[in-house]
Design a protein around this motif. Structure first.
Motif, short mmCIF file in Angstrom:
data_model
loop_
_atom_site.label_atom_id
_atom_site.label_comp_id
_atom_site.label_asym_id
_atom_site.label_seq_id
_atom_site.Cartn_x
_atom_site.Cartn_y
_atom_site.Cartn_z
N VAL A 146 50.03 -85.72 16.99
CA VAL A 146 50.46 -85.48 18.45
C VAL A 146 49.34 -85.43 19.22
N GLU A 147 48.89 -86.41 20.30
CA GLU A 147 47.95 -86.46 21.08
C GLU A 147 48.07 -85.22 22.12
N LEU A 148 47.17 -84.31 22.13
CA LEU A 148 47.11 -83.17 23.23
C LEU A 148 45.87 -83.42 24.16
N GLU A 149 46.45 -82.77 25.42
CA GLU A 149 45.51 -82.74 26.42
C GLU A 149 45.42 -81.46 27.17
N HIS A 150 44.48 -81.01 28.05
CA HIS A 150 44.20 -79.95 28.43
C HIS A 150 45.33 -79.57 29.26
N PHE A 151 45.73 -78.30 29.27
CA PHE A 151 46.85 -77.64 30.43
C PHE A 151 46.03 -77.00 31.33
N ALA A 152 46.20 -77.47 32.79
CA ALA A 152 45.54 -76.47 33.56
C ALA A 152 46.36 -75.21 33.98
N GLN A 153 45.88 -74.11 33.34
CA GLN A 153 46.51 -72.60 33.70
C GLN A 153 46.07 -71.94 34.78
N LEU A 154 44.79 -71.69 34.95
CA LEU A 154 44.31 -70.81 35.98
C LEU A 154 43.83 -71.67 37.08
N ASN A 155 44.36 -71.89 38.36
CA ASN A 155 43.64 -72.39 39.53
C ASN A 155 43.61 -71.51 40.58
N THR A 280 42.42 -71.10 28.06
CA THR A 280 42.35 -72.64 27.50
C THR A 280 43.69 -72.76 26.71
N MET A 281 44.47 -73.70 27.42
CA MET A 281 45.94 -74.26 26.85
C MET A 281 45.87 -75.64 26.83
N PHE A 282 46.79 -76.05 26.19
CA PHE A 282 47.21 -77.54 25.80
C PHE A 282 48.53 -78.02 26.04
N GLN A 283 48.76 -79.18 26.18
CA GLN A 283 50.08 -79.83 26.10
C GLN A 283 49.92 -81.06 25.37
N PRO A 284 51.22 -81.57 24.96
CA PRO A 284 51.15 -83.10 24.63
C PRO A 284 51.09 -83.84 25.58
N LYS A 285 50.50 -85.09 25.40
CA LYS A 285 50.37 -86.04 26.38
C LYS A 285 51.56 -86.68 26.74
N THR A 385 46.01 -84.19 47.43
CA THR A 385 45.31 -84.74 48.49
C THR A 385 45.29 -83.80 49.79
N ASP A 386 46.43 -83.10 49.98
CA ASP A 386 46.34 -82.23 51.19
C ASP A 386 45.93 -80.82 50.91
N TYR A 387 45.78 -80.42 49.62
CA TYR A 387 45.56 -79.00 49.49
C TYR A 387 44.61 -78.77 48.58
N ALA A 388 44.07 -79.81 47.83
CA ALA A 388 42.90 -79.51 46.87
C ALA A 388 43.41 -78.58 45.59
N ILE A 389 44.64 -78.85 45.32
CA ILE A 389 45.09 -78.13 43.94
C ILE A 389 45.38 -78.85 42.96
N TYR A 390 44.71 -78.66 41.84
CA TYR A 390 44.75 -79.63 40.71
C TYR A 390 45.24 -78.86 39.45
N GLY A 391 46.46 -78.67 39.25
CA GLY A 391 47.11 -78.06 38.09
C GLY A 391 46.96 -76.38 38.55
N GLY A 392 47.67 -75.32 37.54
CA GLY A 392 47.66 -74.28 37.80
C GLY A 392 49.21 -73.92 38.56
N HIS A 393 49.22 -72.67 39.23
CA HIS A 393 50.49 -71.92 39.55
C HIS A 393 50.34 -71.19 40.74
N SER A 394 51.35 -71.44 41.72
CA SER A 394 51.45 -70.68 42.75
C SER A 394 52.48 -69.50 42.89
N PHE A 395 52.30 -68.46 42.94
CA PHE A 395 53.49 -67.10 42.59
C PHE A 395 54.03 -66.64 44.07
#
Length: 534
Positions: A146-155, A280-285, A385-395
């Motif tokens: 199973v191919e994994l990739e980085h999961f963006a947790q903290l932004n 440091t988290m991962f997700q299946p691609k 494009t408008d907010y410069a947010i790449y991954g992570g969460h807004s609460f």
């Protein structure tokens, strides 16, 4: 943590209390209490796959449920030489290891949805990320390809929203985090300089703490947290650094202590310092269900789908599961020497199963918490494009609890899916009580607080799963308490006769795939030991 200090706060803390207060500046995120069941914070106990060998010729095992726990049991038991069959209620394998894509159908109690996502887009209604220390999941992903990739947790560039803070306007997590530690550092430095902590801290430690507070809180020469270039380097700028004549950056104003505290940002700080939520988290691609599909590629031929188990019996020679085919209405029985049951406790408690009264009580005493996920497909990736947010969460303190920005295909064109809601507790039940259409509308209304100009205008399609309304589980995951574990856990996981239970509910890693796999390995190891000695 309460909003106002108790009278005990006025007493000088001990050294241990002081260092603990600094080290755990945020406390625990109340938002995720439903996920952080007892015992989750330990490292995984996985030390490699089980060493099962020497199965008696012709020995057979029946597995109930083809989620990850069930398929892992079948995978390792077949390698050990057992004859295995799996009975599965649904028309698919994977259980909560589940992704929905365009054209898929989501069947809840009382409603059916057809997913309209564009090709390549998906929602993970169940698990969606893998912490670095979930070694069992990571091992089998590698073993099964199973191919994994980085999961963006903290932004740090995502948002925190509280209706009673900053007039209800969301603030960047980065700004609040820097302001919070700055104000805390200033207060502690003032207390140290005023001698308020002299009875608890040595002179040497006092000097070190003052130095630490100045660096950690970005305090100025007078030990005050205030607007300046050094703060701007952490918090950001009103005018960022540039080139030429006007290249000098202009730092922004800092938030006041009162405004900062009103956001309760310590909940998010605490969330990101939880062991199981660290960065440091991962997700299946391509979707979490690739893990289930990888197991199904190995044991899928052993699975009988659309099979509703109605009764589980055992005697001194074997086990029998009675069932009904949900497609044809046909009935039948399946016999084996041993049985691994991974049916969720919410459903298992309704079945006729031949085990002790103590085990039945343990099954029926275990409630499952609820959660709702809502996937919102947007026409474009405006958060990038408008907010410069790449991954992570807004609460947010609204019912949706948070939104999560997709990891992967960054800078891509075309539609993409935001996780538009992921609540537990009261928010989840309020959303679950709505029709899927009204849930999606509520997620659009509440999520607009973060992206008011874009959220509804860019919306393309939506899909949602309320776990309390999924007929094959009737909940999200097991919610043990210390008291219920003490009263029932060992009765639940014990092997009785020829039957053993497995699943995340049979672990101290509840609500995670790691718990399901660890419990499965433990169950089949004990089963093999019993079978070998029989």
């Amino acid at each position: 943590m309460t909003d106002f200090p108790s009278p005990d706060f006025l007493a000088p803390p001990t050294r241990r209390q002081l260092l603990t207060m600094i080290g755990k500046v945020g406390g625990t995120a109340a938002l995720y209490q439903a996920m952080t069941v007892l015992g989750h914070a330990a490292e995984s106990q996985f030390n490699g796959p089980p060493k099962l060998s020497g199965a008696r010729p012709g020995a057979s095992v029946l597995v109930l449920g083809s989620g990850l726990a069930g398929m892992l049991a079948a995978y390792e038991l077949t390698k050990a030489g057992y004859k295995v069959q799996i009975l599965e209620f649904q028309g698919r394998t994977g259980g909560r290891n589940y992704s929905v894509r365009g054209g898929d159908t989501i069947a809840e109690l009382g409603s059916t949805q057809t997913v309209g996502f564009a090709p390549g887009n998906y929602l993970n209604p169940g698990p969606w990320r893998i912490p670095y220390h979930h070694r069992t999941v990571l091992h089998y992903c590698k073993e099964l390809g199973v191919e994994l990739e980085h999961f963006a947790q903290l932004n740090h560039n995502a948002f925190v929203h509280h209706k009673d803070a900053y007039g209800g306007k969301p603030q960047r997590y980065r700004d609040l985090y820097v302001d919070y530690k700055g104000h805390v550092a200033e207060l502690l430095a003032k207390s140290l300089n005023a001698g308020a902590l002299d009875t608890a801290v040595t002179a040497d430690d006092k000097a070190k703490l003052l130095e630490a507070m100045k660096d950690w809180g970005v305090l100025d020469k007078s030990m005050a947290y205030t607007k300046g270039v050094k703060v701007g380097e952490q918090r950001g700028w009103d005018r960022p650094p540039g080139g030429g004549v006007n290249g000098a950056p202009i730092p922004g104003d800092v938030g006041s202590l009162s405004d900062t505290l009103s956001t309760k940002v310590w909940q998010q700080i605490g969330f990101y310092t939880e062991h199981v939520m660290q960065t440091t988290m991962f997700q299946p691609k391509g979707g979490m269900d690739h893990i289930g599909k990888a197991f199904a590629a190995k044991v899928g031929s052993l699975v009988r789908l659309n099979t509703h188990v109605t009764k589980i019996a055992q005697d001194d020679k074997g086990v029998t599961a009675s069932w009904t085919d949900t497609k044809t209405g046909a009935t039948g029985e399946t016999r084996a020497d041993w049985l691994v049951c991974t049916i969720p406790a919410t459903v298992l408690g309704q079945l006729d199963i031949q085990v002790s009264d103590k085990k039945k009580a343990a099954i029926r005493a275990l409630p499952y918490g609820n959660s709702v996920k809502i996937g919102l497909e947007m026409k474009r990736r405006f958060w990038e494009t408008d907010y410069a947010i790449y991954g992570g969460h807004s609460f947010t303190d609204q019912d949706i609890s948070l939104i999560s920005y997709p990891t992967g295909n960054w800078f891509g064109d075309g539609p993409a899916v935001i996780l538009g809601a992921y609540p537990f507790g009261i928010g989840a039940y309020k959303l679950a009580g709505m029709t899927p259409e009204k849930r999606i509308a509520a997620a659009l209304d509440q999520g607009s607080v973060f992206h008011p100009a874009e959220y509804k205008a860019e919306f393309r399609s939506g899909a949602t799963v309320a776990w309390s309304r999924m007929p094959w589980i009737l909940g999200c995951c097991a919610t043990w308490t210390e008291e219920s574990r003490e009263a029932h856990y060992q009765d639940l996981v014990s092997m009785e006769g020829r039957i053993v239970l497995a699943g995340e509910h049979c672990s101290y890693y509840g609500c995670w795939q790691e718990g399901a796999l660890l419990s499965s390995l433990d169950a089949i190891s004990r089963l093999h030991q019993r079978a070998s000695a029989a």
